[in-house]
Write an enzyme that holds these catalytic residues in place. Sequence first.
Site, PDB file in Angstrom:
ATOM      1  N   SER A  16     -10.680  -0.490   2.890  1.00 32.79           N
ATOM      2  CA  SER A  16      -9.987  -0.562   4.191  1.00 32.79           C
ATOM      3  C   SER A  16      -9.574   0.843   4.612  1.00 32.79           C
ATOM      4  O   SER A  16      -8.929   1.549   3.846  1.00 32.79           O
ATOM      5  CB  SER A  16      -8.716  -1.408   4.086  1.00 32.79           C
ATOM      6  OG  SER A  16      -9.025  -2.703   3.646  1.00 32.79           O
TER       7      SER A  16
ATOM      8  N   ARG B 110       0.847  -1.216   0.000  1.00 32.13           N
ATOM      9  CA  ARG B 110       0.000   0.000   0.000  1.00 32.13           C
ATOM     10  C   ARG B 110       0.877   1.259   0.000  1.00 32.13           C
ATOM     11  O   ARG B 110       0.579   2.247   0.679  1.00 32.13           O
ATOM     12  CB  ARG B 110      -0.932   0.030   1.217  1.00 32.13           C
ATOM     13  CG  ARG B 110      -1.952  -1.080   1.272  1.00 32.13           C
ATOM     14  CD  ARG B 110      -2.952  -1.002   0.140  1.00 32.13           C
ATOM     15  NE  ARG B 110      -4.039  -1.955   0.280  1.00 32.13           N
ATOM     16  CZ  ARG B 110      -4.015  -3.202  -0.189  1.00 32.13           C
ATOM     17  NH1 ARG B 110      -2.950  -3.669  -0.832  1.00 32.13           N
ATOM     18  NH2 ARG B 110      -5.064  -3.996  -0.052  1.00 32.13           N
TER      19      ARG B 110
ATOM     20  N   GLU C 287      -4.818   3.962   5.656  1.00 31.62           N
ATOM     21  CA  GLU C 287      -4.596   3.733   4.220  1.00 31.62           C
ATOM     22  C   GLU C 287      -5.222   4.895   3.442  1.00 31.62           C
ATOM     23  O   GLU C 287      -4.674   5.383   2.451  1.00 31.62           O
ATOM     24  CB  GLU C 287      -5.243   2.411   3.797  1.00 31.62           C
ATOM     25  CG  GLU C 287      -5.157   2.211   2.301  1.00 31.62           C
ATOM     26  CD  GLU C 287      -5.834   0.953   1.798  1.00 31.62           C
ATOM     27  OE1 GLU C 287      -5.589  -0.136   2.338  1.00 31.62           O
ATOM     28  OE2 GLU C 287      -6.610   1.072   0.823  1.00 31.62           O
TER      29      GLU C 287
HETATM   30  P1  FAD Z   1      -8.251   8.534  -5.429  1.00 33.29           P
HETATM   31  O1  FAD Z   1      -8.880   7.968  -4.222  1.00 33.29           O
HETATM   32  O2  FAD Z   1      -8.949   9.667  -6.088  1.00 33.29           O
HETATM   33  O3  FAD Z   1      -6.759   8.977  -5.100  1.00 33.29           O
HETATM   34  C1  FAD Z   1      -5.896   8.098  -4.436  1.00 33.29           C
HETATM   35  C2  FAD Z   1      -4.470   8.642  -4.545  1.00 33.29           C
HETATM   36  O4  FAD Z   1      -4.026   8.572  -5.897  1.00 33.29           O
HETATM   37  C3  FAD Z   1      -4.352  10.133  -4.181  1.00 33.29           C
HETATM   38  O5  FAD Z   1      -3.125  10.323  -3.531  1.00 33.29           O
HETATM   39  C4  FAD Z   1      -4.336  10.841  -5.525  1.00 33.29           C
HETATM   40  O6  FAD Z   1      -3.641  12.083  -5.470  1.00 33.29           O
HETATM   41  C5  FAD Z   1      -3.580   9.852  -6.357  1.00 33.29           C
HETATM   42  N1  FAD Z   1      -3.888   9.891  -7.799  1.00 33.29           N
HETATM   43  C6  FAD Z   1      -5.041   9.529  -8.395  1.00 33.29           C
HETATM   44  N2  FAD Z   1      -4.916   9.644  -9.743  1.00 33.29           N
HETATM   45  C7  FAD Z   1      -3.663  10.093  -9.984  1.00 33.29           C
HETATM   46  C8  FAD Z   1      -2.944  10.414 -11.174  1.00 33.29           C
HETATM   47  N3  FAD Z   1      -3.464  10.283 -12.407  1.00 33.29           N
HETATM   48  N4  FAD Z   1      -1.663  10.868 -11.039  1.00 33.29           N
HETATM   49  C9  FAD Z   1      -1.100  11.008  -9.823  1.00 33.29           C
HETATM   50  N5  FAD Z   1      -1.732  10.725  -8.665  1.00 33.29           N
HETATM   51  C10 FAD Z   1      -3.001  10.265  -8.752  1.00 33.29           C
HETATM   52  N6  FAD Z   1      -7.442  -0.705  -2.601  1.00 33.29           N
HETATM   53  C11 FAD Z   1      -6.639  -1.784  -2.704  1.00 33.29           C
HETATM   54  O7  FAD Z   1      -5.405  -1.643  -2.819  1.00 33.29           O
HETATM   55  N7  FAD Z   1      -7.122  -3.043  -2.638  1.00 33.29           N
HETATM   56  C12 FAD Z   1      -8.441  -3.287  -2.496  1.00 33.29           C
HETATM   57  O8  FAD Z   1      -8.852  -4.449  -2.457  1.00 33.29           O
HETATM   58  C13 FAD Z   1      -9.325  -2.173  -2.402  1.00 33.29           C
HETATM   59  N8  FAD Z   1     -10.648  -2.352  -2.220  1.00 33.29           N
HETATM   60  C14 FAD Z   1     -11.479  -1.290  -2.130  1.00 33.29           C
HETATM   61  C15 FAD Z   1     -12.850  -1.523  -1.967  1.00 33.29           C
HETATM   62  C16 FAD Z   1     -13.731  -0.454  -1.888  1.00 33.29           C
HETATM   63  C17 FAD Z   1     -15.205  -0.741  -1.718  1.00 33.29           C
HETATM   64  C18 FAD Z   1     -13.236   0.870  -1.976  1.00 33.29           C
HETATM   65  C19 FAD Z   1     -14.190   2.029  -1.913  1.00 33.29           C
HETATM   66  C20 FAD Z   1     -11.877   1.115  -2.107  1.00 33.29           C
HETATM   67  C21 FAD Z   1     -10.978   0.030  -2.188  1.00 33.29           C
HETATM   68  N9  FAD Z   1      -9.602   0.221  -2.329  1.00 33.29           N
HETATM   69  C22 FAD Z   1      -8.775  -0.862  -2.470  1.00 33.29           C
HETATM   70  C23 FAD Z   1      -9.022   1.583  -2.345  1.00 33.29           C
HETATM   71  C24 FAD Z   1      -9.088   2.259  -3.738  1.00 33.29           C
HETATM   72  O9  FAD Z   1      -9.967   1.613  -4.586  1.00 33.29           O
HETATM   73  C25 FAD Z   1      -7.704   2.314  -4.415  1.00 33.29           C
HETATM   74  O10 FAD Z   1      -6.776   2.960  -3.610  1.00 33.29           O
HETATM   75  C26 FAD Z   1      -7.766   3.001  -5.790  1.00 33.29           C
HETATM   76  O11 FAD Z   1      -6.561   2.830  -6.491  1.00 33.29           O
HETATM   77  C27 FAD Z   1      -8.043   4.509  -5.667  1.00 33.29           C
HETATM   78  O12 FAD Z   1      -8.314   4.996  -6.960  1.00 33.29           O
HETATM   79  P2  FAD Z   1      -8.981   6.405  -7.211  1.00 33.29           P
HETATM   80  O13 FAD Z   1      -8.930   6.664  -8.672  1.00 33.29           O
HETATM   81  O14 FAD Z   1     -10.325   6.449  -6.592  1.00 33.29           O
HETATM   82  O15 FAD Z   1      -7.976   7.377  -6.481  1.00 33.29           O
HETATM   83  N1  EPU Z   2     -11.120 -10.258  10.148  1.00 30.73           N
HETATM   84  C1  EPU Z   2     -11.895 -10.322  11.274  1.00 30.73           C
HETATM   85  N2  EPU Z   2     -12.978  -9.487  11.357  1.00 30.73           N
HETATM   86  C2  EPU Z   2     -13.303  -8.620  10.374  1.00 30.73           C
HETATM   87  C3  EPU Z   2     -12.498  -8.543   9.239  1.00 30.73           C
HETATM   88  C4  EPU Z   2     -11.396  -9.377   9.130  1.00 30.73           C
HETATM   89  O1  EPU Z   2     -11.630 -11.099  12.166  1.00 30.73           O
HETATM   90  O2  EPU Z   2     -14.290  -7.899  10.536  1.00 30.73           O
HETATM   91  C5  EPU Z   2      -9.961 -11.153  10.028  1.00 30.73           C
HETATM   92  C6  EPU Z   2     -10.350 -12.517   9.455  1.00 30.73           C
HETATM   93  O3  EPU Z   2      -9.745 -13.486  10.256  1.00 30.73           O
HETATM   94  C7  EPU Z   2      -9.713 -12.578   8.105  1.00 30.73           C
HETATM   95  C8  EPU Z   2      -8.577 -11.559   8.212  1.00 30.73           C
HETATM   96  O4  EPU Z   2      -8.997 -10.604   9.184  1.00 30.73           O
HETATM   97  O5  EPU Z   2      -9.225 -13.826   7.822  1.00 30.73           O
HETATM   98  C9  EPU Z   2      -8.308 -10.844   6.898  1.00 30.73           C
HETATM   99  O6  EPU Z   2      -9.512 -10.304   6.375  1.00 30.73           O
HETATM  100  P1  EPU Z   2      -9.748 -10.137   4.805  1.00 30.73           P
HETATM  101  O7  EPU Z   2      -9.336 -11.365   4.090  1.00 30.73           O
HETATM  102  O8  EPU Z   2     -11.128  -9.623   4.594  1.00 30.73           O
HETATM  103  O9  EPU Z   2      -8.697  -9.035   4.380  1.00 30.73           O
HETATM  104  P2  EPU Z   2      -8.185  -7.712   5.069  1.00 30.73           P
HETATM  105  O10 EPU Z   2      -6.822  -7.961   5.598  1.00 30.73           O
HETATM  106  O11 EPU Z   2      -9.195  -7.161   6.010  1.00 30.73           O
HETATM  107  C10 EPU Z   2      -7.001  -6.898   2.908  1.00 30.73           C
HETATM  108  C11 EPU Z   2      -6.872  -5.609   2.155  1.00 30.73           C
HETATM  109  C12 EPU Z   2      -8.075  -5.422   1.251  1.00 30.73           C
HETATM  110  C13 EPU Z   2      -8.135  -6.579   0.257  1.00 30.73           C
HETATM  111  C14 EPU Z   2      -8.254  -7.887   1.044  1.00 30.73           C
HETATM  112  C15 EPU Z   2      -8.197  -9.108   0.146  1.00 30.73           C
HETATM  113  C16 EPU Z   2      -5.537  -4.125   3.496  1.00 30.73           C
HETATM  114  C17 EPU Z   2      -5.510  -2.936   4.388  1.00 30.73           C
HETATM  115  N3  EPU Z   2      -6.738  -4.505   3.071  1.00 30.73           N
HETATM  116  O12 EPU Z   2      -8.111  -6.766   3.773  1.00 30.73           O
HETATM  117  O13 EPU Z   2      -7.903  -4.211   0.525  1.00 30.73           O
HETATM  118  O14 EPU Z   2      -9.227  -6.448  -0.618  1.00 30.73           O
HETATM  119  O15 EPU Z   2      -7.156  -7.984   1.983  1.00 30.73           O
HETATM  120  O16 EPU Z   2      -6.912  -9.309  -0.318  1.00 30.73           O
HETATM  121  O17 EPU Z   2      -4.481  -4.675   3.182  1.00 30.73           O
HETATM  122  C18 EPU Z   2      -8.299  -1.886   0.591  1.00 30.73           C
HETATM  123  O18 EPU Z   2      -7.069  -1.746   0.576  1.00 30.73           O
HETATM  124  O19 EPU Z   2      -9.089  -0.905   0.601  1.00 30.73           O
HETATM  125  C19 EPU Z   2      -8.862  -3.229   0.618  1.00 30.73           C
HETATM  126  C20 EPU Z   2     -10.170  -3.471   0.683  1.00 30.73           C
END
Ligand code: FAD
Ligand code: EPU
Length: 345
Positions: free
Chosen positions: A245, A171, A341
Amino acid sequence: MKAEFGRMEIFENYSLKSLNTFGVEARAKYFVQLRNEQDAKELAKTDLLRKHPYFILGGGSNVLFRDYFEGVIIQLENKGIEVAKEKNKGVKVRCAAGEDWHSFVEFCVRNDLGGLENLSLIPGKAGAAPIQNIGAYGVEQQDAFKELTAIDLMRGKLRKFKSRDCEFGYRNSYFKKNPRNPYLILNVSYQLSKEHKYNLSYGALQEHVAGKKHHDLSLQLISDLIVDIRKSKLPDPDMLGNAGSFFKNPVISAEQFRRLKSKYPEMAAYKLNERQYKIAAGWLIDKLGWKGKRKGDAGVHEKQALVIVNYGSASGEEIFNFSEGIRKDVMQHFDIGLEREVILI
Ligand code: FAD
Ligand code: EPU
């Protein structure tokens, strides 16, 4: 209200409510939408960004606006996916920063180009993917990353970044570590494969494909499974405001891990190396009883304790204060400092 600044059209006192997935109301002094590289070059020629603080906004799915932004919000809307180069079994694909990330992944899956399928359904734009090196289900975008092109908004100069220049981590990246960096990412290229090695390391994914042979698998199947898993755990921002997250999973020492593990044998953690363990922040927050808790319209999601949600009209400040309550509690009980994050603006 619109204003002219050189040849750019700039909106003043602009509402960002529909531009962030938390759905919080916030306004920016100036808002500029760029259509392409040329617009970015024009912007760099003005002194707008020298006179005011600025922030590049993608799809707003990883940001929390706390307050009025006394500066310039820049959004890039360029489009286009190009299969840039084919070499034996590898294919280089370039994606414009303004493309929706999931649509890009779908394009790759449809064209049987492997490497990004585990990153299906992550919200946001392609240009943001390298910023925090998005990751999910055993894969990070750096695993397929080739290079990106960015423009220095202060000097109007283009620069290519290879993987090592981006300093990718969990991240994290050069861009996230240096929030004052002047680079607007214009496009990102990935090296994808026609010969598939599926990453099934994530438990739930393994369970779904148990008993299947390699030839029964396909990129489409993996992508569909990922979409199903995500939908079962994570709230859809169109229905319930959130930014995924809220905190990163913290890394602690082996010594602290052993102490906690003896007290909480069920604690969810992964060994990184002999000295460090990554702890599931969701588990820590859940253990302290925060799951489903709510204060006003700010709350912890009922199915995933790491996701903070906006039930309706919470302000950015209310969500921030609520998150700080979680952070303090985790620190007090586990002696672990959670790092956000989500980017606070
Ligand atoms: P923004 O939120 O608008 O910006 C994020 C950052 O990127 C900011 O610092 C911004 O300045 C910069 N930025 C954006 N575009 C540019 C550009 N063109 N040039 C330079 N800088 C730029 N993240 C994960 O890693 N794994 C996940 O599984 C995950 N699951 C998610 C689930 C949900 C439901 C949600 C809402 C979010 C999740 N995220 C996850 C977080 C998010 O989706 C990512 O961080 C995504 O890459 C953000 O994209 P954005 O375009 O919305 O960027
Ligand atoms: N858990 C709990 N309670 C909860 C949630 C999680 O006990 O309410 C425990 C469970 O034991 C589970 C473990 O935490 O096994 C991990 O949970 P999960 O697999 O849902 O993943 P996470 O660590 O919570 C991370 C990323 C997610 C990504 C998933 C899948 C981070 C900060 N988050 O979540 O990314 O989608 O793994 O790979 O690393 C994001 O970055 O926004 C994001 C959603």
